[in-house]
Write an enzyme that holds these catalytic residues in place. Structure first.
Site, PDB file in Angstrom:
ATOM      1  N   GLN A 315      35.770  -4.931  26.777  1.00  0.00           N
ATOM      2  CA  GLN A 315      35.793  -3.474  26.922  1.00  0.00           C
ATOM      3  C   GLN A 315      36.810  -3.039  27.980  1.00  0.00           C
ATOM      4  O   GLN A 315      36.728  -3.452  29.138  1.00  0.00           O
ATOM      5  CB  GLN A 315      34.410  -2.955  27.323  1.00  0.00           C
ATOM      6  CG  GLN A 315      33.320  -3.253  26.328  1.00  0.00           C
ATOM      7  CD  GLN A 315      32.500  -4.472  26.713  1.00  0.00           C
ATOM      8  OE1 GLN A 315      33.054  -5.475  27.166  1.00  0.00           O
ATOM      9  NE2 GLN A 315      31.196  -4.392  26.520  1.00  0.00           N
ATOM     10  N   GLN A 337      39.769  -3.275  22.653  1.00  0.00           N
ATOM     11  CA  GLN A 337      38.359  -2.916  22.494  1.00  0.00           C
ATOM     12  C   GLN A 337      38.046  -1.678  23.325  1.00  0.00           C
ATOM     13  O   GLN A 337      38.388  -1.597  24.505  1.00  0.00           O
ATOM     14  CB  GLN A 337      37.460  -4.080  22.932  1.00  0.00           C
ATOM     15  CG  GLN A 337      35.974  -3.796  22.741  1.00  0.00           C
ATOM     16  CD  GLN A 337      35.103  -5.015  22.993  1.00  0.00           C
ATOM     17  OE1 GLN A 337      35.595  -6.140  23.042  1.00  0.00           O
ATOM     18  NE2 GLN A 337      33.807  -4.796  23.132  1.00  0.00           N
ATOM     19  N   ASP A 338      37.395  -0.686  22.680  1.00  0.00           N
ATOM     20  CA  ASP A 338      36.943   0.541  23.361  1.00  0.00           C
ATOM     21  C   ASP A 338      38.096   1.381  23.908  1.00  0.00           C
ATOM     22  O   ASP A 338      38.045   1.874  25.042  1.00  0.00           O
ATOM     23  CB  ASP A 338      35.982   0.194  24.502  1.00  0.00           C
ATOM     24  CG  ASP A 338      34.653  -0.343  24.005  1.00  0.00           C
ATOM     25  OD1 ASP A 338      34.499  -0.502  22.789  1.00  0.00           O
ATOM     26  OD2 ASP A 338      33.782  -0.624  24.837  1.00  0.00           O
ATOM     27  N   ASP A 359      35.562  -1.357  17.963  1.00  0.00           N
ATOM     28  CA  ASP A 359      34.888  -0.119  18.379  1.00  0.00           C
ATOM     29  C   ASP A 359      35.830   0.806  19.140  1.00  0.00           C
ATOM     30  O   ASP A 359      35.459   1.388  20.172  1.00  0.00           O
ATOM     31  CB  ASP A 359      33.677  -0.442  19.270  1.00  0.00           C
ATOM     32  CG  ASP A 359      32.721  -1.435  18.634  1.00  0.00           C
ATOM     33  OD1 ASP A 359      32.709  -1.557  17.404  1.00  0.00           O
ATOM     34  OD2 ASP A 359      31.985  -2.111  19.385  1.00  0.00           O
ATOM     35  N   ARG A 425      30.562   0.789  12.877  1.00  0.00           N
ATOM     36  CA  ARG A 425      29.275   0.104  12.911  1.00  0.00           C
ATOM     37  C   ARG A 425      28.350   0.863  13.855  1.00  0.00           C
ATOM     38  O   ARG A 425      28.813   1.545  14.794  1.00  0.00           O
ATOM     39  CB  ARG A 425      29.429  -1.352  13.345  1.00  0.00           C
ATOM     40  CG  ARG A 425      30.056  -1.569  14.715  1.00  0.00           C
ATOM     41  CD  ARG A 425      30.071  -3.043  15.080  1.00  0.00           C
ATOM     42  NE  ARG A 425      30.664  -3.271  16.400  1.00  0.00           N
ATOM     43  CZ  ARG A 425      30.450  -4.365  17.130  1.00  0.00           C
ATOM     44  NH1 ARG A 425      29.657  -5.319  16.673  1.00  0.00           N
ATOM     45  NH2 ARG A 425      31.027  -4.506  18.300  1.00  0.00           N
TER      46      ARG A 425
END
Length: 519
Positions: A315, A337-338, A359, A425
């Protein structure tokens, strides 16, 4: 003397529960039985007589708001006292997040009860949704930093339950004043926009209050210094910070006290803000952002925000926004990520580029991305997930709506085999995301969506697709979850438009950023 004191206490208790103070214990129980969490509702309303009579639903909502604010203040004060007990850097990092999030929570709940604050039912639901999101973010910080023996105080759980109760009861109710005014006839601006601000915002290139330039030709050499100066300004009108081309290696935070800031760059790839904080590097996801914006009314235009921590550090946020009524126009957000943390409140993105792997558009704001380019990058584990929406309560008015945009492969993913890319998701129980009239490239897996863990949230989420195009848009092999919808009704799809989902018609005209209100 002792006997008289006991008699007096008994008399006061009898008067309270017989209704002298506005409601009886049985009335409290009746009202609280309509909430998702009746026990804390009964307990805290019964323990205080200062919430006024409860005759109708709006009275009950007001009482809930007051008791929720009281408990949030108490929990925030307790959180402050925990600081000296933090044993290491990781605990202190998570604690600092919670302290900030409680301050923010108290501010937003207070706005719902302030008689001088204009607050529609939509405003109230938005700010309560943010307050609950803050509680979840606080908890998450301890978990992701591995502080496993931290015992979350029961009163904090009570705050979440009380917020959830108020969200449920406020839904379909009314706020403490009329809704936000629509734009007046023959004008692009709502009546609350000051004449001076109208002139400023009508300009294609707004006049800067200050200029940031690394070569010394401006007022400041760093963006952080310009933000610090803006925090000291008098008044709360629009404040434009022009940031000239250059690479600014800064982690910038625009706090809740610094409102109505416009950050104006020289264009994507020209004005670049870059940082490299990450969870694996020791910060929480919340604090890993290169640019964090909390002050309401933020406008960002013409710049790139990067987090260069790389996919191996998990993250690592480029932009985090919790700014209510915020806009990002012609900006680029680059990470893995993120990347883009749409944390909370109402947000609008127009003609922006978003790059990432896992994500990489996530959070629990009410966010609409319109005419944007979404680029999936090469992931470390052969799987990309574009969204992870974080709605934890079915009454939160939050979600991610992607409208008239394009999803395709970034340059490093083009021609790479074996990578599966999914639309999203379910990060949380009531995750809500829709893709509407968006071009989906062939990188999208035919199933479309990926489970988080087993059957978690598959029946309670809301995922929708409406009139998408491109080789990845076929819904014939999509997941068959109860919460997944192939939307065929324009009425249903219209719920997620700028005009309806973030009530954009009442505030976006004042930003001078183009937008499509409907489908």
């Amino acid at each position: 003397m002792m006997k008289n004191t006991l008699l007096l206490a008994t008399l006061v208790a009898c008067l309270f529960f017989s209704g002298v103070y506005g409601y009886t214990k049985s009335e409290i129980k009746t009202w609280c039985s309509q909430t998702p969490h009746p026990h804390p509702c009964e307990h805290f309303l019964s323990s205080n007589s200062n919430y006024g009579p409860i005759k109708q639903k709006p009275d009950f909502v007001k009482a809930l708001l007051k008791v929720t604010l009281e408990r949030a203040k108490y929990a925030g004060s307790h959180t402050l006292s925990l600081g000296p007990k933090c044993r290491n850097k990781r605990e202190r990092a998570a604690w600092a997040d919670c302290l900030e999030l409680y301050e923010n929570t108290i501010q937003y709940i207070n706005k719902t009860v302030d008689p001088y604050q204009k607050c529609s039912q939509v405003d109230m639901q938005t700010w309560l949704s943010t307050a609950l999101t803050n509680q979840e973010t606080c908890r998450a910080g301890f978990k992701e930093l591995g502080v496993t023996d931290y015992v979350w105080p029961q009163m904090s759980n009570n705050v979440s339950s009380l917020i959830s109760n108020t969200l449920a009861m406020n839904k379909g109710s009314v706020g403490n004043s009329l809704p936000v005014e629509p734009s007046p006839p023959n004008s692009k601006f709502p009546s609350w926009v000051k004449p001076g601000d109208r002139k400023l915002l009508q300009s294609s290139t707004p006049q800067a209050n200050v200029v940031v330039a690394q070569d010394g030709s401006g007022n400041f050499k760093t963006i952080g210094a310009a933000i610090a100066a803006a925090a000291k300004r008098s008044g709360t009108g629009r404040y434009v910070i022009r940031v000239k081309a250059g690479i600014y290696k800064e982690n910038i935070e625009i706090t809740k006290k610094v409102k109505n800031i416009m950050l104006l760059g020289d264009g994507i790839g020209k004005t670049i803000i870059t940082g490299s904080k990450s969870v694996d590097g020791g910060t929480t996801t919340f604090k890993s952002a290169t640019l964090a914006v909390v002050g309401d009314g933020f406008i960002g235009q013409g710049f790139t925000v990067r987090n260069t921590a790389g996919p191996q550090n998990h993250q690592a946020v480029a932009l985090r926004s919790g700014s209510d009524l915020s806009v990002f126009y012609k900006c680029s957000f680059e990470g893995y990520q993120d990347t883009l943390y749409v944390h909370s409140n109402r947000q609008f993105y127009r003609e922006c580029d978003i790059y990432g792997t896992v994500d990489f558009i996530f959070g629990n704001a009410a966010a609409v991305l319109q005419n944007c380019n979404i680029y999936a990058r090469k992931p470390p584990n052969k799987t990309n997930t574009i969204t992870a929406q974080g709605r934890t309560d079915q009454n939160q008015n939050t979600g991610i709506s992607i409208h008239n945009s394009r999803v395709t492969a970034a340059s490093d993913l083009q021609g790479v085999s074996g990578v599966k890319t999914y639309l999203g998701r379910p990060w949380k129980q009531y995750s809500r995301t829709v893709f509407m009239k968006t071009s989906l490239d062939s990188i999208i897996d035919p199933s479309g969506w990926l489970p988080w863990s087993g059957n978690f949230a598959l029946s309670t989420l809301y995922y929708g697709e409406y009139m998408n195009t491109g080789p990845g848009s076929s819904t014939s092999k999509r997941v068959n979850w109860k919460g997944y919808h192939v939307i065929t009704s324009s009425t249903e799809a219209a719920k997620f438009t700028v005009g309806n989902f973030i009530t954009g018609g009442s505030w976006l005209p004042a930003t001078n950023v183009p937008f499509t209100s409907g489908l």
